[in-house]
Write a protein that holds these residues in place. Sequence first.
Motif, PDB file in Angstrom:
ATOM      1  N   PRO A   5      -1.486  -5.633  -3.487  1.00 42.61           N
ATOM      2  CA  PRO A   5      -0.683  -4.740  -4.332  1.00 42.61           C
ATOM      3  C   PRO A   5       0.660  -4.403  -3.700  1.00 42.61           C
ATOM      4  O   PRO A   5       1.560  -3.900  -4.381  1.00 42.61           O
ATOM      5  CB  PRO A   5      -1.549  -3.476  -4.445  1.00 42.61           C
ATOM      6  N   GLY A   6       0.812  -4.676  -2.385  1.00 46.02           N
ATOM      7  CA  GLY A   6       1.997  -4.262  -1.653  1.00 46.02           C
ATOM      8  C   GLY A   6       1.939  -2.750  -1.417  1.00 46.02           C
ATOM      9  O   GLY A   6       1.210  -2.054  -2.126  1.00 46.02           O
ATOM     10  N   ARG A  39      -3.551  -2.736   2.405  1.00 44.38           N
ATOM     11  CA  ARG A  39      -2.921  -2.153   3.598  1.00 44.38           C
ATOM     12  C   ARG A  39      -3.800  -1.042   4.178  1.00 44.38           C
ATOM     13  O   ARG A  39      -4.493  -0.341   3.426  1.00 44.38           O
ATOM     14  CB  ARG A  39      -1.589  -1.545   3.130  1.00 44.38           C
ATOM     15  N   ARG A  51      -6.623   3.796  -3.941  1.00 43.53           N
ATOM     16  CA  ARG A  51      -6.712   4.052  -5.385  1.00 43.53           C
ATOM     17  C   ARG A  51      -6.622   2.734  -6.154  1.00 43.53           C
ATOM     18  O   ARG A  51      -7.119   2.624  -7.268  1.00 43.53           O
ATOM     19  CB  ARG A  51      -5.590   5.002  -5.797  1.00 43.53           C
ATOM     20  N   THR A  76       6.032   0.399  -7.802  1.00 46.86           N
ATOM     21  CA  THR A  76       5.617   1.188  -8.952  1.00 46.86           C
ATOM     22  C   THR A  76       6.813   1.942  -9.541  1.00 46.86           C
ATOM     23  O   THR A  76       7.033   1.931 -10.754  1.00 46.86           O
ATOM     24  CB  THR A  76       4.482   2.165  -8.556  1.00 46.86           C
ATOM     25  N   HIS A  81      -5.140   4.366  -9.750  1.00 49.56           N
ATOM     26  CA  HIS A  81      -3.810   3.776  -9.950  1.00 49.56           C
ATOM     27  C   HIS A  81      -3.984   2.784 -11.114  1.00 49.56           C
ATOM     28  O   HIS A  81      -3.979   1.577 -10.924  1.00 49.56           O
ATOM     29  CB  HIS A  81      -3.394   3.070  -8.658  1.00 49.56           C
TER      30      HIS A  81
HETATM   31  C1  NCD Z   1      -0.294   0.962  -3.434  1.00 50.69           C
HETATM   32  C2  NCD Z   1      -0.361   2.442  -3.715  1.00 50.69           C
HETATM   33  O1  NCD Z   1       0.647   3.156  -3.615  1.00 50.69           O
HETATM   34  O2  NCD Z   1      -1.443   2.871  -4.042  1.00 50.69           O
HETATM   35  N1  NCD Z   1       0.918   0.369  -3.686  1.00 50.69           N
HETATM   36  C3  NCD Z   1       1.309   0.111  -4.984  1.00 50.69           C
HETATM   37  O3  NCD Z   1       1.409   0.975  -5.817  1.00 50.69           O
HETATM   38  N2  NCD Z   1       1.548  -1.172  -5.311  1.00 50.69           N
HETATM   39  C4  NCD Z   1      -0.958   0.546  -2.194  1.00 50.69           C
HETATM   40  C5  NCD Z   1      -0.507   1.059  -0.848  1.00 50.69           C
HETATM   41  O4  NCD Z   1       0.259   2.016  -0.719  1.00 50.69           O
HETATM   42  O5  NCD Z   1      -0.947   0.471   0.145  1.00 50.69           O
END
Ligand code: NCD
Length: 296
Positions: A253-254, A213, A164, A54, A131
């Motif tokens: 989403p990683g 995750r 989120r 992000t 998010h």
């Molecule tokens: C996520 C987040 O920060 O909400 N990652 C992201 O923005 N791609 C998901 C996560 O932290 O597991």
Amino acid sequence: MHLISIDSLSDEQIAILLDAADLFARTNRERARGSDKLAGRTVLHLFYENSTRTAMSFAMAASRLGATPLTLPVERSSVQKGETLEDTARTLNAMRPDALVVRHRENGAVQRVAELMDCPVLNAGDGTNEHPTQALLDALTLRQHFGSLEGLTVAICGDIRHSRVARSNAKLLPRLGAHVRLAGPPGLLPDEAAESGDIEEAIAGADAVMMLRIQRERLDQDLGDAPGEFLSRYGLTAERLQLAAPHAVVMHPGPMNRGVEIASEVADLAERSLILRQVENGVAVRMACLDLLIEA
Ligand code: NCD
């Protein structure tokens, strides 16, 4: 205009953002991908939580449009001297930025910041709440792959309770015609979960499977799972993926925890794994969002 929640976007704005992002995704693949649309503008980043995708894609998006992205390193800032979120926001506002991108561990914190700012504020994730740019990039990724979201079944599985990403997707994807199934292990589902948490039922026949995750940093108590236990009971293994539609795609989403919520071989499946396409689209979606909000 701010971008805090999917709820604050009209159907028309969602369509405008996805169409613009689709174009940016194409031009981003060309050598001459830079533009000077937002030349002279400054986008500030205020991240109270860790981020790779992000943070970097917002910075890439600003620079691709000719704006200057600047990051306040929170861990080396006056936040560590006891300055409140509100005073930090007022301080940044006094510098007259053109946009502010905020990530914070508390639900509603980004909205609180937005109320103090004279420029557009973009929510890069607030606690377990929303998010929105992640949901937009997921929608774009699905739209590019399937042509439309109309009639798609998307299974979102894993730690739904703290996600989120799941919350914003559960709002956005149905507005574009998709059916969302949420599933997770006991204790990792929200109290208000409409559908029960059986992961295999959720995956059955799905067109897309999005894994999440376990957000251990938000758990009051450790799950106490042995290594490999989560994957075999609740993770996306090659065997479980067989339950989905034959053409089903894999999303995440990683950051991924390989061997926990997703088997490494599934994450790397050629053609079926859209995980890096999601990352690529993250830059394009954030370009569309910055462009729309700053130009408005
Ligand atoms: C996520 C987040 O920060 O909400 N990652 C992201 O923005 N791609 C998901 C996560 O932290 O597991």
